[in-house]
Design an enzyme around this catalytic site. Structure first.
Site, PDB file in Angstrom:
ATOM      1  N   GLU A 112       0.836  -1.202   0.000  1.00 23.92           N
ATOM      2  CA  GLU A 112       0.000   0.000   0.000  1.00 23.92           C
ATOM      3  C   GLU A 112       0.867   1.245   0.000  1.00 23.92           C
ATOM      4  OE1 GLU A 112      -2.766  -0.209   3.228  1.00 23.92           O
ATOM      5  OE2 GLU A 112      -3.732  -2.002   2.423  1.00 23.92           O
ATOM      6  N   CYS A 113       0.277   2.336  -0.451  1.00 23.16           N
ATOM      7  CA  CYS A 113       0.923   3.640  -0.507  1.00 23.16           C
ATOM      8  C   CYS A 113       1.576   3.941   0.846  1.00 23.16           C
ATOM      9  CB  CYS A 113      -0.115   4.709  -0.848  1.00 23.16           C
ATOM     10  SG  CYS A 113       0.569   6.344  -1.057  1.00 23.16           S
ATOM     11  N   PRO A 114       2.811   4.365   0.858  1.00 22.34           N
ATOM     12  CA  PRO A 114       3.647   4.829  -0.248  1.00 22.34           C
ATOM     13  C   PRO A 114       4.658   3.794  -0.745  1.00 22.34           C
ATOM     14  CG  PRO A 114       4.643   5.544   1.787  1.00 22.34           C
ATOM     15  CD  PRO A 114       3.394   4.744   2.161  1.00 22.34           C
TER      16      PRO A 114
END
Length: 82
Positions: free
Chosen positions: A14-16
């Site tokens: 997941e981001c980042p």
């Protein structure tokens, strides 16, 4: 997808994280080389588009296949922005 010089599997990240991995990979690539990225985080579409625009790299392909996002990014020299 076409053959590429490098590949990143960011499935489940997941981001980042996907953007950080891409940034580090591109940093070590030669100008003109390509990297294929597979990810499941929808924010990668926005993040990778902005990364390429800001850094001057080419987002050669961007596609969604089921729950996976696939990208091909070509490294460009800073002065070679198109």
């Amino acid at each position: 997808m076409h053959a590429t010089d490098h590949a990143i599997d960011a499935v489940g990240l997941e981001c980042p994280e996907p953007l950080m991995i891409l940034r580090n990979k591109v940093r070590g690539m030669a100008v003109g080389e390509t990297v294929a990225v597979v990810a499941t985080d929808p924010s990668t579409v926005r993040d990778f588009t902005n990364f390429c625009r800001f850094m001057g790299h080419e987002l050669a392909e961007s596609a969604k296949e089921g729950d996976r996002y696939r990208f091909i990014i070509r490294k460009r020299a800073k002065a070679d922005r198109r």
